[in-house]
Motif scaffolding. Structure first.
Motif, mmCIF file in Angstrom:
data_model
loop_
_atom_site.group_PDB
_atom_site.id
_atom_site.type_symbol
_atom_site.label_atom_id
_atom_site.label_comp_id
_atom_site.label_asym_id
_atom_site.label_seq_id
_atom_site.Cartn_x
_atom_site.Cartn_y
_atom_site.Cartn_z
ATOM 1 N N ARG A 102 1.131 11.629 63.545
ATOM 2 C CA ARG A 102 2.143 12.513 62.992
ATOM 3 C C ARG A 102 3.410 12.150 63.175
ATOM 4 N NH1 ARG A 102 -1.008 15.758 66.980
ATOM 5 N NH2 ARG A 102 0.718 15.686 68.496
ATOM 6 N N ARG A 103 3.738 10.997 63.790
ATOM 7 C CA ARG A 103 4.848 10.413 63.752
ATOM 8 C C ARG A 103 5.119 9.744 62.652
ATOM 9 N NH1 ARG A 103 6.214 8.018 70.009
ATOM 10 N NH2 ARG A 103 5.775 9.842 71.226
ATOM 11 N N ALA A 104 4.080 8.970 62.099
ATOM 12 C CA ALA A 104 4.071 8.243 61.037
ATOM 13 C C ALA A 104 4.282 9.090 59.749
ATOM 14 C CB ALA A 104 2.805 7.664 61.135
ATOM 15 N N GLU A 105 3.540 10.244 59.725
ATOM 16 C CA GLU A 105 3.770 10.941 58.567
ATOM 17 C C GLU A 105 5.298 11.902 58.494
ATOM 18 O OE1 GLU A 105 -0.668 13.135 58.188
ATOM 19 O OE2 GLU A 105 0.684 13.603 59.939
ATOM 20 N N LEU B 219 -0.989 11.876 55.439
ATOM 21 C CA LEU B 219 -2.022 11.146 55.243
ATOM 22 C C LEU B 219 -2.939 11.897 54.272
ATOM 23 C CD1 LEU B 219 -2.536 9.583 58.762
ATOM 24 C CD2 LEU B 219 -2.012 8.408 56.761
ATOM 25 N N PRO B 220 -3.455 11.117 53.207
ATOM 26 C CA PRO B 220 -4.216 11.580 52.141
ATOM 27 C C PRO B 220 -5.909 11.500 52.923
ATOM 28 C CG PRO B 220 -3.753 9.476 51.729
ATOM 29 C CD PRO B 220 -2.972 9.850 52.972
ATOM 30 N N LEU B 221 -5.942 12.433 53.871
ATOM 31 C CA LEU B 221 -7.333 12.349 54.537
ATOM 32 C C LEU B 221 -7.581 13.935 54.676
ATOM 33 C CD1 LEU B 221 -6.679 9.675 57.360
ATOM 34 C CD2 LEU B 221 -7.929 9.233 55.067
ATOM 35 N N ASP B 222 -9.128 14.146 54.497
ATOM 36 C CA ASP B 222 -9.614 15.304 55.014
ATOM 37 C C ASP B 222 -9.627 15.644 56.599
ATOM 38 O OD1 ASP B 222 -12.118 14.390 55.580
ATOM 39 O OD2 ASP B 222 -12.955 15.006 53.528
ATOM 40 N N GLU B 223 -10.126 16.762 57.104
ATOM 41 C CA GLU B 223 -9.991 16.583 58.608
ATOM 42 C C GLU B 223 -11.075 15.635 59.130
ATOM 43 O OE1 GLU B 223 -11.076 20.159 61.767
ATOM 44 O OE2 GLU B 223 -10.752 20.548 59.815
ATOM 45 N N THR B 224 -12.289 15.473 58.549
ATOM 46 C CA THR B 224 -13.349 14.527 59.202
ATOM 47 C C THR B 224 -12.976 13.274 58.991
ATOM 48 O OG1 THR B 224 -14.921 16.316 58.288
ATOM 49 C CG2 THR B 224 -15.761 13.977 58.952
ATOM 50 N N ALA B 225 -12.100 12.889 57.749
ATOM 51 C CA ALA B 225 -11.613 11.412 57.741
ATOM 52 C C ALA B 225 -10.509 11.133 58.800
ATOM 53 C CB ALA B 225 -11.165 11.221 56.372
ATOM 54 N N ARG B 226 -9.792 11.954 59.017
ATOM 55 C CA ARG B 226 -8.584 11.892 59.944
ATOM 56 C C ARG B 226 -9.074 11.425 61.181
ATOM 57 N NH1 ARG B 226 -3.278 13.535 59.664
ATOM 58 N NH2 ARG B 226 -2.203 13.345 61.749
ATOM 59 N N ALA B 227 -10.371 12.356 61.916
ATOM 60 C CA ALA B 227 -10.867 11.785 62.952
ATOM 61 C C ALA B 227 -11.599 10.652 62.965
ATOM 62 C CB ALA B 227 -11.978 13.200 63.168
ATOM 63 N N VAL B 228 -11.912 10.251 61.906
ATOM 64 C CA VAL B 228 -12.517 8.754 61.613
ATOM 65 C C VAL B 228 -11.538 7.881 61.757
ATOM 66 C CG1 VAL B 228 -13.655 7.110 60.143
ATOM 67 C CG2 VAL B 228 -14.694 9.654 60.190
ATOM 68 N N LEU B 229 -10.355 8.014 61.198
ATOM 69 C CA LEU B 229 -9.340 7.016 61.370
ATOM 70 C C LEU B 229 -8.869 6.848 62.755
ATOM 71 C CD1 LEU B 229 -7.389 5.211 59.600
ATOM 72 C CD2 LEU B 229 -5.632 7.195 59.758
#
Length: 437
Positions: A177-180, A187-197
C-alpha cells in the motif's frame, strides 16, 4: 549530452529502487517488528534512555535489520559506518576503529554496522572486543544465521541479540500500500493475484517491493493480472505455505514424526514439500541434526555424523544439488534404530543438577595443585582407572550427599544394546570392587 547536464548544474542519476525510496525514516515506520519497535518494544525501551549498547540483529533477509541500524544511529546521534563482512578485512577494520577513536576524541560516538557479521572469522570477530569494551564503537551486527553457532561467545557476551521475524501477510500488504501511494497508482492485480504476490515475497519486505516494481513494468495499459498470469509474468511460483504461519510448523512436525516413526517414504514426501515450498534448506538441516540427537541418539551414533556431513555437503554444493544430501540424511534417520535414552538422560540429569547444584564432588576426584589442598585431603585415595584391571576402578564419583544416580538407560536396539551390556558389566565390577558383590 552529459556536458549539457553538467552545464545546467544537473546530475544524471539512475532511478533508485522502490525498496530504497521507501526505506523508513523513523523506527515507528518499520513494519512487522512490533516486538522491537512498537510502543512497548525492546528497542523503544532502550531508546528512552537515549543510548543503545552493542547489538546483534538476527533474522531472515528483508526484515529491516539494515534500516533499523541506520535509524538507531540517528536516534542516538552516532556517526553511522557500514561494512559488509564479505568485503572487509582486519586492516579495513583497523582504519574504521582509528576513525572512530578520532571522532570519540571530538565527542562524537560511532555506530558500526556490520552486515553478514557471521562471515567474519574468529580473528576478525575478536578484533571487535576491545573497541566494544572501551566504547570506541557501538557494534550492530546483522546475520541470517543463528548467532549461537556462528559468532564467538566472547562477542555474544558483549552484545544483546535481537530477533527479527519474517514479515507476515499484513505487514507485506502494508508495504504494498505504501508503494501504491508513492507511485500514485494501484498494482494491476486482482484480489487473488495480490494475495499470491504477498505469498511470493515469503516474509521478505524488500522482495515484495521488488516484485511490485516488476509487476508495474510488465503490465500493459489497462491490464490486470490474475494469479496464473502473475506467476507466468514473474516466472516465480508462490510458496506452498507461508513460513511464518502454521504450514511451516505443521510440515516440520510431520517430517519429524515420520522420521521418528521409521517411515522413509513419508519422510521424503514431507522433506520435498518443504524444500519445494521454498523452506531454507539449512533450517531443514538443523532439524535433521535435532532428530539425530533426540530420536536416534546412541542407538546409531553415525546418525549425527551423517546429518552434519549433509549440512556441510549442502554448504559445498548449494541448491539444488545439495538438497540430495539432506534427502540422504533424512532416509538414514528414518531407517535407523530409534532411541531417546540420551535425550531422557540429559533432561533427568539437568533436573537433578539444578536441584543439587551446591553439592561438592568427592575429594578423591578433586585436583590438589597446592600443598594446603593436599594436606586437606584433595585427591587422596584416587585410583587411576587405566592402572586398574579392565581399566575400571569402580569408584563413586557422585557427591556423597547425593549418592549414585542412574540417568542413562540404553535401549536394547542398535548400538545401545552393546552399551547396555557394557554398563551392566561395569555395574557388576563396581559391586565386586566396593565389596558388595
Amino acid at each position: 549530452m552529459s556536458d549539457l547536464f553538467a552545464a545546467a548544474g544537473l546530475e544524471r542519476q539512475a532511478p533508485r529502487p522502490l525498496a530504497d525510496r521507501l526505506r523508513p525514516k523513523q523506527l515507528a515506520d518499520v513494519v512487522g517488528q512490533d516486538h522491537l519497535v512498537g510502543p512497548d518494544g525492546t528497542l523503544t525501551r532502550m531508546l528512552r534512555s537515549g543510548t543503545v549498547g552493542s547489538l546483534v540483529l538476527w533474522g531472515p533477509p528483508g526484515t529491516g535489520k539494515t534500516t533499523v541500524a541506520r535509524l538507531l544511529a540517528g536516534a542516538t546521534d552516532l556517526a553511522f559506518e557500514q561494512v559488509s563482512a564479505i568485503h572487509t578485512g582486519v586492516a579495513d577494520l583497523k582504519k574504521l576503529f582509528d576513525g572512530a577513536r578520532g571522532r570519540r576524541a571530538m565527542g562524537k560516538g560511532t555506530l558500526l554496522f556490520v552486515d553478514e557479521i557471521h562471515r567474519f572469522n574468529k580473528a576478525q570477530q575478536d578484533s571487535f572486543l576491545p573497541v566494544m569494551e572501551d566504547g570506541t564503537v557501538t557494534l550492530v551486527g546483522a546475520t541470517t544465521e543463528n548467532p549461537s553457532f556462528e559468532l564467538n561467545a566472547a562477542l555474544l557476551s558483549r552484545a544483546q541479540v535481537l530477533v527479527f521475524r519474517p514479515l507476515g501477510a499484513e505487514a507485506i500488504d502494508s508495504l504494498l500500500r505504501r508503494a501504491e501511494a508513492a507511485e500514485k497508482r494501484p498494482l494491476p492485480l486482482d484480489e487473488t493475484a495480490r494475495a499470491v504476490l504477498v505469498r511470493m515475497a515469503d516474509g521478505d519486505g524488500r522482495a515484495s517491493l521488488t516484485l511490485a516494481e516488476e509487476v508495474w513494468r510488465a503490465a500493459g495499459p489497462g491490464e490486470v493480472f490474475d494469479a496464473e498470469r502473475l506467476q507466468a509474468v514473474l516466472q516465480r511460483r508462490a510458496p506452498i505455505y507461508d513460513k511464518s504461519e502454521d504450514g511451516h510448523y505443521n510440515l516440520i512436525s510431520a517430517l519429524h514424526k515420520s522420521v521418528r516413526g521409521s517411515d522413509p517414504d513419508a519422510t521424503l514426501y514431507y522433506l520435498c514439500r518443504m524444500l519445494d515450498a521454498g523452506e531454507d534448506p539449512l533450517f531443514v538441516a538443523r532439524r535433521l541434526v535435532r532428530m539425530a540427537v533426540e530420536d536416534i541418539g546412541l542407538a546409531d551414533p553415525q546418525a549425527l555424523v551423517i546429518c552434519n556431513a549433509a549440512r556441510d555437503a549442502y554448504h559445498f554444493l548449494g541448491s539444488p544439488e545439495g538438497e540430495l544430501a539432506l534427502a540422504q540424511a533424512a532416509i538414514y534417520l528414518a531407517t535407523a534404530p530409534k532411541s531417546n535414552a540420551a535425550y531422557l538422560a540429559y533432561k533427568s540429569a539437568l533436573r537433578t543438577a539444578r536441584e543439587n547444584g551446591s553439592l561438592v564432588p568427592p575429594r578423591t576426584i578433586l585436583n590438589a595443585p597446592t600443598r594446603l589442598m593436599k594436606q586437606e585431603g584433595y585427591g587422596a585415595g584416587y585410583r587411576y582407572d587405566h592402572d586398574e584391571p579392565d581399566a575400571f576402578s569402580g569408584q563413586d564419583y557422585f557427591p556423597e550427599a547425593l549418592g549414585r544416580q542412574n540417568f542413562y538407560r540404553p535401549t536394547p536396539r542398535g548400538f545401545e544394546r552393546i552399551l547396555g551390556e557394557r554398563l551392566d558389566r561395569w555395574a557388576q565390577l563396581r559391586r565386586e570392587r566396593q565389596g558388595r558383590g
